[in-house]
Design an enzyme around this catalytic site. Sequence first.
Site, short mmCIF file in Angstrom:
data_model
loop_
_atom_site.label_atom_id
_atom_site.label_comp_id
_atom_site.label_asym_id
_atom_site.label_seq_id
_atom_site.Cartn_x
_atom_site.Cartn_y
_atom_site.Cartn_z
N PRO A 9 0.79 -1.23 0.00
CA PRO A 9 0.00 0.00 0.00
C PRO A 9 0.83 1.29 0.00
O PRO A 9 1.84 1.38 0.68
CB PRO A 9 -0.82 -0.09 1.29
CG PRO A 9 -0.15 -1.12 2.12
CD PRO A 9 0.50 -2.07 1.17
N ASN A 10 0.35 2.22 -0.79
CA ASN A 10 0.88 3.59 -0.90
C ASN A 10 2.22 3.67 -1.63
O ASN A 10 2.73 4.76 -1.86
CB ASN A 10 0.99 4.26 0.48
CG ASN A 10 -0.37 4.38 1.13
OD1 ASN A 10 -1.31 4.87 0.51
ND2 ASN A 10 -0.50 3.91 2.36
N ARG A 17 4.59 11.07 -2.40
CA ARG A 17 4.29 11.00 -0.96
C ARG A 17 5.55 11.30 -0.14
O ARG A 17 6.63 10.85 -0.49
CB ARG A 17 3.74 9.61 -0.60
CG ARG A 17 4.79 8.53 -0.45
CD ARG A 17 4.25 7.15 -0.14
NE ARG A 17 3.97 6.91 1.25
CZ ARG A 17 4.16 5.73 1.87
NH1 ARG A 17 4.60 4.68 1.20
NH2 ARG A 17 3.87 5.59 3.13
N TYR A 22 10.75 9.30 1.37
CA TYR A 22 10.75 8.28 0.31
C TYR A 22 11.37 8.73 -1.01
O TYR A 22 11.44 7.94 -1.95
CB TYR A 22 9.32 7.80 0.08
CG TYR A 22 8.69 7.17 1.31
CD1 TYR A 22 9.18 5.97 1.81
CD2 TYR A 22 7.63 7.78 1.98
CE1 TYR A 22 8.63 5.39 2.95
CE2 TYR A 22 7.07 7.20 3.11
CZ TYR A 22 7.57 6.02 3.59
OH TYR A 22 7.04 5.45 4.72
N ASN A 72 8.16 -5.34 -0.44
CA ASN A 72 7.94 -4.20 0.45
C ASN A 72 6.45 -4.16 0.74
O ASN A 72 5.65 -3.74 -0.10
CB ASN A 72 8.40 -2.90 -0.22
CG ASN A 72 8.31 -1.72 0.75
OD1 ASN A 72 7.69 -1.81 1.81
ND2 ASN A 72 8.93 -0.61 0.37
N ALA A 75 2.83 -0.51 5.02
CA ALA A 75 2.33 -0.53 6.41
C ALA A 75 1.81 -1.90 6.82
O ALA A 75 1.74 -2.20 8.03
CB ALA A 75 1.26 0.54 6.58
N GLU A 96 12.63 -9.17 2.49
CA GLU A 96 11.86 -8.00 2.93
C GLU A 96 12.66 -6.73 2.64
O GLU A 96 13.85 -6.68 2.97
CB GLU A 96 11.61 -8.10 4.44
CG GLU A 96 10.93 -6.88 5.02
CD GLU A 96 10.84 -6.92 6.56
OE1 GLU A 96 11.70 -7.53 7.21
OE2 GLU A 96 9.89 -6.31 7.08
N HIS A 98 12.61 -2.27 2.77
CA HIS A 98 12.00 -0.98 3.10
C HIS A 98 12.90 0.13 2.60
O HIS A 98 14.13 0.02 2.69
CB HIS A 98 11.80 -0.83 4.61
CG HIS A 98 10.87 -1.87 5.15
ND1 HIS A 98 9.51 -1.83 4.90
CD2 HIS A 98 11.10 -2.99 5.84
CE1 HIS A 98 8.96 -2.90 5.44
NE2 HIS A 98 9.89 -3.62 6.02
N ARG A 105 12.36 4.92 13.05
CA ARG A 105 11.10 5.66 12.98
C ARG A 105 10.22 5.31 14.19
O ARG A 105 10.73 4.84 15.21
CB ARG A 105 10.42 5.38 11.64
CG ARG A 105 11.31 5.80 10.44
CD ARG A 105 10.64 5.57 9.11
NE ARG A 105 9.46 6.41 8.95
CZ ARG A 105 8.55 6.25 7.97
NH1 ARG A 105 8.72 5.28 7.08
NH2 ARG A 105 7.52 7.05 7.89
#
Length: 152
Positions: A9-10, A17, A22, A72, A75, A96, A98, A105
């Site tokens: 998502p996103n 964004r 990012y 990725n 969320a 995985e 990111h 964070r």
Amino acid sequence: MKILILNGPNLNLLGKREKSIYGSRSFEDYFEKDLLPAFPDLELEYFQSNVEGILIDKLQEVGYHYQGIVFNAGAYTHTSLALMDTIAAIETPVVEVHISNVYAREAARHVTYIGGRAVGSISGFGLESYRLALQYFERLKPSKVGFNYKKA
Ligand code: DQA
């Protein structure tokens, strides 16, 4: 070697964004201009969805015959037992990734349901996190003694 890059998502909003986190490039641009030319020996495919069930369907679809998945989960990384179960169920190894360093964070982002079932995790190198994950798969040579594409 067929490798799927799967974004959750996103991540379709990369380049628009929260650019300070990012960056200002879309994933499509990075995929076409950087990743495809960098890995001519890999058969790379890219898929993105904002929907958890569609990500699960895609993992199930490729997860018994592709040689690798770079994932990725956005969320959903921090919430999805269902995605964790899918990664455990399939045979194709998952790395995985990111873009941001999730451990630097908010505390909620320190928890990952993906990491425990993945071969390994790469976090915090910007879009280059994807390149690092692909380098892992590129260096696994089918001819290498004892190498097995399937998870142990
Ligand atoms: C992300 C980190 C997640 O915490 C966040 O929800 C994202 C992107 C990353 O690539 O840094 O959507 O997965």
